[in-house]
Scaffold this active site. Structure first.
Site, PDB file in Angstrom:
ATOM      1  N   ASP A 112      87.644 -70.312   0.271  1.00  0.00           N
ATOM      2  CA  ASP A 112      87.599 -69.037  -0.458  1.00  0.00           C
ATOM      3  C   ASP A 112      88.920 -68.926  -1.225  1.00  0.00           C
ATOM      4  O   ASP A 112      89.839 -69.728  -1.001  1.00  0.00           O
ATOM      5  CB  ASP A 112      87.434 -67.886   0.554  1.00  0.00           C
ATOM      6  CG  ASP A 112      87.240 -66.520  -0.111  1.00  0.00           C
ATOM      7  OD1 ASP A 112      86.947 -66.468  -1.320  1.00  0.00           O
ATOM      8  OD2 ASP A 112      87.400 -65.497   0.594  1.00  0.00           O
ATOM      9  N   ARG A 168      81.626 -51.208  -0.572  1.00  0.00           N
ATOM     10  CA  ARG A 168      82.664 -52.254  -0.700  1.00  0.00           C
ATOM     11  C   ARG A 168      83.991 -51.532  -0.833  1.00  0.00           C
ATOM     12  O   ARG A 168      84.201 -50.766  -1.780  1.00  0.00           O
ATOM     13  CB  ARG A 168      82.398 -53.149  -1.914  1.00  0.00           C
ATOM     14  CG  ARG A 168      83.578 -54.056  -2.225  1.00  0.00           C
ATOM     15  CD  ARG A 168      83.260 -55.135  -3.238  1.00  0.00           C
ATOM     16  NE  ARG A 168      82.504 -56.212  -2.630  1.00  0.00           N
ATOM     17  CZ  ARG A 168      82.370 -57.429  -3.160  1.00  0.00           C
ATOM     18  NH1 ARG A 168      82.935 -57.721  -4.319  1.00  0.00           N
ATOM     19  NH2 ARG A 168      81.671 -58.348  -2.544  1.00  0.00           N
ATOM     20  N   ARG A 186      72.136 -64.555  -1.760  1.00  0.00           N
ATOM     21  CA  ARG A 186      72.557 -63.167  -1.520  1.00  0.00           C
ATOM     22  C   ARG A 186      71.379 -62.227  -1.772  1.00  0.00           C
ATOM     23  O   ARG A 186      71.177 -61.255  -1.048  1.00  0.00           O
ATOM     24  CB  ARG A 186      73.726 -62.800  -2.450  1.00  0.00           C
ATOM     25  CG  ARG A 186      75.027 -63.549  -2.187  1.00  0.00           C
ATOM     26  CD  ARG A 186      75.665 -63.162  -0.865  1.00  0.00           C
ATOM     27  NE  ARG A 186      75.919 -61.741  -0.767  1.00  0.00           N
ATOM     28  CZ  ARG A 186      76.983 -61.107  -1.287  1.00  0.00           C
ATOM     29  NH1 ARG A 186      77.906 -61.801  -1.907  1.00  0.00           N
ATOM     30  NH2 ARG A 186      77.133 -59.799  -1.146  1.00  0.00           N
ATOM     31  N   GLN A 239      77.618 -61.917   3.057  1.00  0.00           N
ATOM     32  CA  GLN A 239      77.788 -63.274   2.530  1.00  0.00           C
ATOM     33  C   GLN A 239      77.384 -64.313   3.579  1.00  0.00           C
ATOM     34  O   GLN A 239      76.821 -65.356   3.245  1.00  0.00           O
ATOM     35  CB  GLN A 239      79.256 -63.485   2.123  1.00  0.00           C
ATOM     36  CG  GLN A 239      79.521 -64.834   1.507  1.00  0.00           C
ATOM     37  CD  GLN A 239      78.875 -65.021   0.138  1.00  0.00           C
ATOM     38  OE1 GLN A 239      79.050 -64.200  -0.737  1.00  0.00           O
ATOM     39  NE2 GLN A 239      78.120 -66.101  -0.042  1.00  0.00           N
TER      40      GLN A 239
HETATM   41  N1  NVA Z   1      88.106 -63.039   0.085  1.00  0.00           N
HETATM   42  C1  NVA Z   1      87.582 -62.615  -1.180  1.00  0.00           C
HETATM   43  C2  NVA Z   1      86.080 -62.647  -1.176  1.00  0.00           C
HETATM   44  C3  NVA Z   1      85.433 -62.265  -2.483  1.00  0.00           C
HETATM   45  C4  NVA Z   1      83.949 -62.230  -2.422  1.00  0.00           C
HETATM   46  C5  NVA Z   1      88.080 -61.223  -1.504  1.00  0.00           C
HETATM   47  O1  NVA Z   1      88.105 -60.386  -0.605  1.00  0.00           O
HETATM   48  O2  NVA Z   1      88.473 -60.964  -2.647  1.00  0.00           O
HETATM   49  N1   CP Z   2      80.703 -63.391  -3.077  1.00  0.00           N
HETATM   50  C1   CP Z   2      80.809 -62.137  -3.538  1.00  0.00           C
HETATM   51  O1   CP Z   2      80.766 -61.172  -2.773  1.00  0.00           O
HETATM   52  O2   CP Z   2      80.899 -62.033  -4.883  1.00  0.00           O
HETATM   53  P1   CP Z   2      81.223 -60.716  -5.727  1.00  0.00           P
HETATM   54  O3   CP Z   2      82.639 -60.325  -5.443  1.00  0.00           O
HETATM   55  O4   CP Z   2      80.996 -61.125  -7.158  1.00  0.00           O
HETATM   56  O5   CP Z   2      80.272 -59.623  -5.306  1.00  0.00           O
END
Ligand code: NVA
Ligand code: CP
Length: 301
Positions: free
Chosen positions: A219, A104, A287, A134
């Protein structure tokens, strides 16, 4: 290196993605029956996090433990990555020690460089560009509640962000129509818009986007890394809340999804996210199951 990665839905065929969703549904049923299934015995997942997470971390870590393996949480704060060790070197070293790696991070280009130097599969666990894991869970959730999503209409209301991009790619692969309601200046990536023009279109008005939709999705207005834009974004997105009024324009059996974390009173009203059309808790649970299917495919099959 000729290793299979999961960086984008676009790299996988429709048939492969459909199989992952079907397998996720099977794995969920197996867990509900209390069946032990440990195909990843002695296998290790490396989890590189440069951004926060609740669902992604817990679902990947639980998936590995439940399937007989283990996972190592690697935050950039506590590893040499955070002190400037090149991603290529990190990828080479980690992939000599673990069997699969999830990352990530911020710039998508970074995960591509990581994957190019990894001798084991690399999974995109969210970048600024996309969040394909997701989407596996979202499609699974839709299928469980309403059957195939092919031919359906999905309304994306809010930012043209990483989640929106993955919805655009999913529309191509799973065969649904996507209407995107975002304010000007917050459009999704223009190249991706051209690539998905046959299935995705920008409809500025949230009510128009939601009209007779089968699924309404939103979102956060400010994604991770955009915290300092929060106030400006609250102003820009003021008319983009998924409210009862928006849901009333969708089909009467339309579902509501949100990848979470959510901000009640901003992108979604409490009445909608906590109401009868919302399937966000199933979506979050899935998930776990969807990523089990993905890990099985990448590590065992
Ligand atoms: N668009 C959001 C998704 C979080 C799971 C972000 O990137 O913070
Ligand atoms: N939806 C999602 O990826 O959640 P987190 O940021 O908690 O991992």
């Amino acid at each position: 290196m000729s290793v299979r990665h999961f960086l984008s839905l676009a790299d996988w065929s429709s048939a492969e993605l459909e199989q992952l969703v079907a397998r996720a549904i099977e794995l969920k049923a197996m867990r509900q029956r209390g069946e032990q299934y440990a195909p990843l015995k002695n296998k290790v997942l490396g989890m590189v996090f440069e951004k926060s997470s609740t669902r992604t971390r817990v679902s990947f870590e639980s998936a590995m433990v439940q399937m007989g393996g283990g996972a190592i949480f690697l935050s950039s704060r506590d590893t040499q990555l955070g002190r400037g060790e090149p991603v290529e070197d990190t990828a080479r070293v980690l992939s000599r020690m673990v069997d699969v790696i999830m990352v990530r991070t911020f710039a998508h280009e970074k995960i591509e460089r990581f994957a190019a130097s990894s001798s084991v599969p690399v999974i995109n666990a969210l970048t600024d560009l996309s969040h394909p894991c997701q989407l596996l869970a979202d499609i699974q959730t839709y299928v469980e509640h309403r059957g195939s999503i092919a031919g359906r209409t999905v309304a994306w209301i809010g930012d043209g962000n990483n989640m929106c991009h993955s919805y655009m790619e999913a529309a191509l692969r799973f065969g649904f129509k996507l209407r995107i309601a975002c304010p000007e200046g917050f459009d999704p990536d223009s190249q991706l818009l051209s690539k998905t023009a046959a299935v995705a279109e920008i409809v500025r008005d949230p009510l128009l986007a939601a009209e007779q939709a089968d699924l309404v999705v939103t979102d956060v207005w400010a994604s991770m890394g955009q915290e300092e834009e929060q106030v400006a974004r609250e102003r820009a997105f003021d008319a983009y809340q998924v409210s009862d009024e928006v849901m009333a324009h969708a089909k009467s059996d339309a579902l509501f999804m949100h990848c979470l974390p959510a901000h009640r009173g901003e992108e979604v009203s409490a009445a909608v996210i906590d109401g009868p059309q919302s399937v966000v808790w199933d979506e979050a649970e899935n998930r776990l199951h969807a990523q089990k299917a993905l890990l099985e495919k990448l590590v065992v099959c």
